[in-house]
Design a protein around this motif. Structure first.
Motif, PDB file in Angstrom:
ATOM      1  N   PHE A  88     -22.218   3.268 -10.902  1.00  8.35           N
ATOM      2  CA  PHE A  88     -21.403   2.996  -9.714  1.00  8.35           C
ATOM      3  C   PHE A  88     -22.291   2.646  -8.516  1.00  8.35           C
ATOM      4  CE2 PHE A  88     -18.667   4.139  -6.112  1.00  8.35           C
ATOM      5  CZ  PHE A  88     -17.413   3.725  -6.521  1.00  8.35           C
ATOM      6  N   CYS A 108     -19.107  -0.648  -1.133  1.00  4.60           N
ATOM      7  CA  CYS A 108     -17.763  -0.653  -0.549  1.00  4.60           C
ATOM      8  C   CYS A 108     -17.137   0.735  -0.589  1.00  4.60           C
ATOM      9  CB  CYS A 108     -16.860  -1.631  -1.294  1.00  4.60           C
ATOM     10  SG  CYS A 108     -17.304  -3.336  -0.947  1.00  4.60           S
ATOM     11  N   VAL A 132     -11.549  -9.095  -2.730  1.00  2.00           N
ATOM     12  CA  VAL A 132     -12.229  -9.046  -4.021  1.00  2.00           C
ATOM     13  C   VAL A 132     -11.660 -10.084  -4.999  1.00  2.00           C
ATOM     14  CG1 VAL A 132     -13.168  -6.707  -3.891  1.00  2.00           C
ATOM     15  CG2 VAL A 132     -10.826  -7.028  -4.680  1.00  2.00           C
ATOM     16  N   VAL A 149      -8.298  -7.109   2.032  1.00  2.00           N
ATOM     17  CA  VAL A 149      -7.467  -5.911   2.238  1.00  2.00           C
ATOM     18  C   VAL A 149      -8.391  -4.725   2.496  1.00  2.00           C
ATOM     19  CG1 VAL A 149      -5.564  -6.717   0.784  1.00  2.00           C
ATOM     20  CG2 VAL A 149      -7.406  -5.355  -0.238  1.00  2.00           C
ATOM     21  N   ALA A 150      -7.831  -3.640   3.004  1.00  2.00           N
ATOM     22  CA  ALA A 150      -8.633  -2.443   3.310  1.00  2.00           C
ATOM     23  C   ALA A 150      -9.253  -1.912   2.021  1.00  2.00           C
ATOM     24  CB  ALA A 150      -7.748  -1.385   3.949  1.00  2.00           C
ATOM     25  N   ILE A 151     -10.515  -1.552   2.089  1.00  2.00           N
ATOM     26  CA  ILE A 151     -11.195  -0.959   0.934  1.00  2.00           C
ATOM     27  C   ILE A 151     -10.604   0.439   0.730  1.00  2.00           C
ATOM     28  CG2 ILE A 151     -13.400  -0.124   0.027  1.00  2.00           C
ATOM     29  CD1 ILE A 151     -14.742  -2.233   1.938  1.00  2.00           C
ATOM     30  N   PRO A 152     -10.004   0.672  -0.443  1.00  2.26           N
ATOM     31  CA  PRO A 152      -9.329   1.972  -0.592  1.00  2.26           C
ATOM     32  C   PRO A 152     -10.303   3.119  -0.846  1.00  2.26           C
ATOM     33  CG  PRO A 152      -9.067   0.667  -2.586  1.00  2.26           C
ATOM     34  CD  PRO A 152      -9.835  -0.181  -1.620  1.00  2.26           C
ATOM     35  N   GLY A 158      -3.916   5.680  -6.155  1.00  4.31           N
ATOM     36  CA  GLY A 158      -3.733   4.268  -5.839  1.00  4.31           C
ATOM     37  C   GLY A 158      -2.817   3.622  -6.856  1.00  4.31           C
ATOM     38  N   VAL A 160      -3.773   2.193  -9.603  1.00  2.00           N
ATOM     39  CA  VAL A 160      -4.283   2.319 -10.968  1.00  2.00           C
ATOM     40  C   VAL A 160      -4.263   3.798 -11.383  1.00  2.00           C
ATOM     41  CG1 VAL A 160      -6.234   1.837 -12.482  1.00  2.00           C
ATOM     42  CG2 VAL A 160      -5.819   0.381 -10.497  1.00  2.00           C
ATOM     43  N   ARG A 162      -5.092   7.334 -12.809  1.00  2.00           N
ATOM     44  CA  ARG A 162      -6.337   8.065 -13.080  1.00  2.00           C
ATOM     45  C   ARG A 162      -6.138   9.049 -14.224  1.00  2.00           C
ATOM     46  NH1 ARG A 162      -8.430   6.844  -7.843  1.00  2.00           N
ATOM     47  NH2 ARG A 162      -7.387   4.854  -7.651  1.00  2.00           N
ATOM     48  N   ILE A 173     -11.537  -1.459 -14.251  1.00  2.00           N
ATOM     49  CA  ILE A 173     -12.959  -1.560 -13.874  1.00  2.00           C
ATOM     50  C   ILE A 173     -13.624  -2.717 -14.628  1.00  2.00           C
ATOM     51  CG2 ILE A 173     -15.188  -0.359 -13.915  1.00  2.00           C
ATOM     52  CD1 ILE A 173     -13.632   2.260 -13.423  1.00  2.00           C
ATOM     53  N   VAL A 177     -15.648  -5.764 -12.887  1.00  6.42           N
ATOM     54  CA  VAL A 177     -17.049  -6.094 -13.167  1.00  6.42           C
ATOM     55  C   VAL A 177     -17.168  -7.534 -13.670  1.00  6.42           C
ATOM     56  CG1 VAL A 177     -19.030  -5.567 -14.658  1.00  6.42           C
ATOM     57  CG2 VAL A 177     -17.707  -3.705 -13.631  1.00  6.42           C
ATOM     58  N   VAL A 198     -15.101   7.899 -11.722  1.00  6.13           N
ATOM     59  CA  VAL A 198     -14.059   7.618 -10.713  1.00  6.13           C
ATOM     60  C   VAL A 198     -12.994   8.723 -10.734  1.00  6.13           C
ATOM     61  CG1 VAL A 198     -12.204   6.015 -10.048  1.00  6.13           C
ATOM     62  CG2 VAL A 198     -14.475   5.129 -10.601  1.00  6.13           C
TER      63      VAL A 198
HETATM   64  C1  HEC Z   1     -16.770  -5.832  -1.831  1.00  9.03           C
HETATM   65  C2  HEC Z   1     -16.206  -4.509  -1.804  1.00  9.03           C
HETATM   66  C3  HEC Z   1     -15.878  -3.817  -3.117  1.00  9.03           C
HETATM   67  C4  HEC Z   1     -16.730  -3.574  -4.158  1.00  9.03           C
HETATM   68  C5  HEC Z   1     -18.185  -3.995  -4.301  1.00  9.03           C
HETATM   69  C6  HEC Z   1     -15.961  -2.807  -5.127  1.00  9.03           C
HETATM   70  N1  HEC Z   1     -14.712  -2.604  -4.666  1.00  9.03           N
HETATM   71 FE1  HEC Z   1     -13.299  -1.424  -5.559  1.00  9.03          FE
HETATM   72  N2  HEC Z   1     -11.931  -2.159  -4.259  1.00  9.03           N
HETATM   73  C7  HEC Z   1     -12.205  -2.927  -3.149  1.00  9.03           C
HETATM   74  C8  HEC Z   1     -10.964  -3.332  -2.541  1.00  9.03           C
HETATM   75  C9  HEC Z   1     -10.805  -4.185  -1.280  1.00  9.03           C
HETATM   76  C10 HEC Z   1      -9.925  -2.800  -3.337  1.00  9.03           C
HETATM   77  C11 HEC Z   1      -8.420  -2.943  -3.141  1.00  9.03           C
HETATM   78  C12 HEC Z   1      -7.985  -4.153  -3.964  1.00  9.03           C
HETATM   79  C13 HEC Z   1      -6.510  -4.323  -3.974  1.00  9.03           C
HETATM   80  O1  HEC Z   1      -5.778  -3.484  -3.470  1.00  9.03           O
HETATM   81  O2  HEC Z   1      -6.115  -5.334  -4.554  1.00  9.03           O
HETATM   82  C14 HEC Z   1     -10.586  -2.042  -4.416  1.00  9.03           C
HETATM   83  C15 HEC Z   1      -9.894  -1.314  -5.389  1.00  9.03           C
HETATM   84  C16 HEC Z   1     -10.515  -0.499  -6.333  1.00  9.03           C
HETATM   85  C17 HEC Z   1      -9.818   0.410  -7.234  1.00  9.03           C
HETATM   86  C18 HEC Z   1      -8.316   0.615  -7.314  1.00  9.03           C
HETATM   87  C19 HEC Z   1      -7.862   1.754  -6.458  1.00  9.03           C
HETATM   88  C20 HEC Z   1      -6.364   1.975  -6.687  1.00  9.03           C
HETATM   89  O3  HEC Z   1      -5.583   1.359  -5.945  1.00  9.03           O
HETATM   90  O4  HEC Z   1      -6.020   2.727  -7.597  1.00  9.03           O
HETATM   91  C21 HEC Z   1     -10.773   1.018  -8.017  1.00  9.03           C
HETATM   92  C22 HEC Z   1     -10.555   2.063  -9.118  1.00  9.03           C
HETATM   93  C23 HEC Z   1     -12.042   0.455  -7.616  1.00  9.03           C
HETATM   94  N3  HEC Z   1     -11.847  -0.452  -6.572  1.00  9.03           N
HETATM   95  C24 HEC Z   1     -13.246   0.772  -8.198  1.00  9.03           C
HETATM   96  C25 HEC Z   1     -14.392  -0.016  -8.017  1.00  9.03           C
HETATM   97  C26 HEC Z   1     -15.534  -0.008  -8.907  1.00  9.03           C
HETATM   98  C27 HEC Z   1     -15.688   0.866 -10.151  1.00  9.03           C
HETATM   99  C28 HEC Z   1     -16.398  -0.930  -8.395  1.00  9.03           C
HETATM  100  C29 HEC Z   1     -17.699  -1.402  -9.001  1.00  9.03           C
HETATM  101  C30 HEC Z   1     -17.586  -2.005 -10.312  1.00  9.03           C
HETATM  102  C31 HEC Z   1     -15.816  -1.472  -7.181  1.00  9.03           C
HETATM  103  N4  HEC Z   1     -14.592  -0.900  -6.993  1.00  9.03           N
HETATM  104  C32 HEC Z   1     -16.461  -2.380  -6.343  1.00  9.03           C
HETATM  105  C33 HEC Z   1     -13.458  -3.267  -2.681  1.00  9.03           C
HETATM  106  C34 HEC Z   1     -14.603  -3.210  -3.454  1.00  9.03           C
END
Ligand code: HEC
Length: 333
Positions: A88, A108, A132, A149-152, A158, A160, A162, A173, A177, A198
């Motif tokens: 991670f 993030c 993203v 959108v806001a980084i959650p 959320g 997804v 758990r 995930i 990736v 996670v």
């Molecule tokens: C550039 C910033 C960024 C990075 C890097 C990133 N994320 Fe996120 N992540 C976000 C954003 C923004 C969302 C919300 C997306 C949406 O709502 O569509 C999100 C959503 C998620 C969610 C869903 C949460 C839910 O709503 O249940 C998970 C789980 C998650 N990310 C895990 C990861 C993992 C694991 C990685 C690495 C592989 C990662 N993220 C890398 C920005 C990032």
């Protein structure tokens, strides 16, 4: 005469106004700090994280992080969770532009949470947001729109699931990736580990909710997580093992950034050598387990004590960091 007086009064007012604007501009430059000053000179910032830090947020970004309050009910083995946390925090998991920029999931989602300071021009609207589904990360999932959108905060429920018996999280995930960040196809062991980590991300009780300082111990702990994971049976998966080694090397790089002053040159050279030695172990397919153990023991005995001893004179020290941000040309000695 009257007219001239009036004119000169107006000029004085304008001059005062001009001075106020110049003072404001100077204050802004100070507030913006390293990224703006560095960008103006076309130099690389001394910490990679400054590439995705909002103006004025360099100090909180580099000095603090959300506290981790892992859930106690995590059903996965400790080594699996350790592997997930190491991945991670590693840009090597992602591909293309994200990995080149040094972005990891944790860029993030700091400590698995959110990041109100995240700002990358190609990706963000307001600070704390990211798109993203942008072609910057990979052509597959680009939806052709700029819709950050806001980084959650991953500690919060959320969209997804758990639930430990649901495959949704690992699937989500994998999509992130491979399709959003153009990473290589992760092995099932890697995806299990990431999902297991996670699932452990928890929210802190209000009394523990204050941020905690970023310290050398954070990098040392993540290196230890890689080694704990690499000693478990799951590490027989060569893809996971290579990723764990890359993850540990990334942490060595983050340590290196913090010991930027000329007086730490010998220490930095030893860090680079240690990192190269580790890469060599990753390349070999036989004898890697004892070689890793040896490396880890040498690192703990030879480098860690020197790093700890000098931590107060490194950019991990908040007062020293503040001084460096105020004079970004070079880290003060
Ligand atoms: C550039 C910033 C960024 C990075 C890097 C990133 N994320 Fe996120 N992540 C976000 C954003 C923004 C969302 C919300 C997306 C949406 O709502 O569509 C999100 C959503 C998620 C969610 C869903 C949460 C839910 O709503 O249940 C998970 C789980 C998650 N990310 C895990 C990861 C993992 C694991 C990685 C690495 C592989 C990662 N993220 C890398 C920005 C990032």
């Amino acid at each position: 005469m009257r007219l001239r007086l009036l004119r000169s009064r107006r000029a004085a007012t304008l001059d005062r106004r001009g001075r106020a604007i110049r003072q404001l501009a100077a204050a802004l430059v100070l507030a913006v700090g390293v990224p703006a000053a560095v960008a103006a000179r076309g130099e690389a910032p001394f910490a990679r994280a400054l590439q995705w830090t909002a103006p004025g947020a360099a100090l909180p970004m580099l000095a603090e992080q959300p506290r981790q309050c892992p859930r106690a009910d995590a059903p996965a083995p400790a080594a699996t969770i350790a592997a997930g946390e190491a991945l991670f925090n590693s840009p090597a998991l992602l591909g293309g532009q994200a990995s080149k920029a040094g972005l990891s999931c944790a860029a993030c989602h700091r400590s698995g949470r959110d990041n109100p300071h995240f700002l990358m021009p190609q990706l963000s609207g307001a600070p704390g947001t990211a798109d993203v589904t942008n072609s910057f990360f990979g052509p597959q999932r680009s939806n052709g729109r700029f819709d950050p959108v806001a980084i959650p905060d991953l500690a919060m429920p959320g969209k997804v699931s758990r639930a430990p018996d649901s495959p949704d999280l690992a699937r989500f995930i994998r999509t992130l990736v491979v399709e959003e960040f153009s990473g290589a196809e992760p092995s099932p062991t890697m995806l299990d580990a990431l999902a297991a980590y996670v699932r452990t991300i928890g929210a802190c009780a209000a009394a523990d909710a204050r941020p905690q300082p970023r310290r050398l111990a954070d990098q040392l702990r993540l290196i230890d997580q890689s080694f704990l994971a690499a000693s478990a049976p799951g590490a027989a998966d060569p893809a996971l093992r290579r990723q764990l080694i890359a993850a540990a090397r990334h942490q060595l790089g983050l340590i290196d950034e913090r010991y930027a002053a000329p007086r730490h040159a010998a220490l930095r050279r030893d860090l680079v050598t240690a990192s190269r030695d580790l890469a060599r172990i990753g390349d070999g397919d036989t004898g890697w387990r004892p070689a890793l153990d040896q490396w880890h023991a040498r690192f703990a005995a030879k480098l860690v004590p020197r790093l700890r001893q000098r931590e107060a004179a490194s950019l991990y020290d908040p007062a020293y960091l503040r001084r460096a941000l105020a004079a970004p040309a070079r880290a003060p000695d």
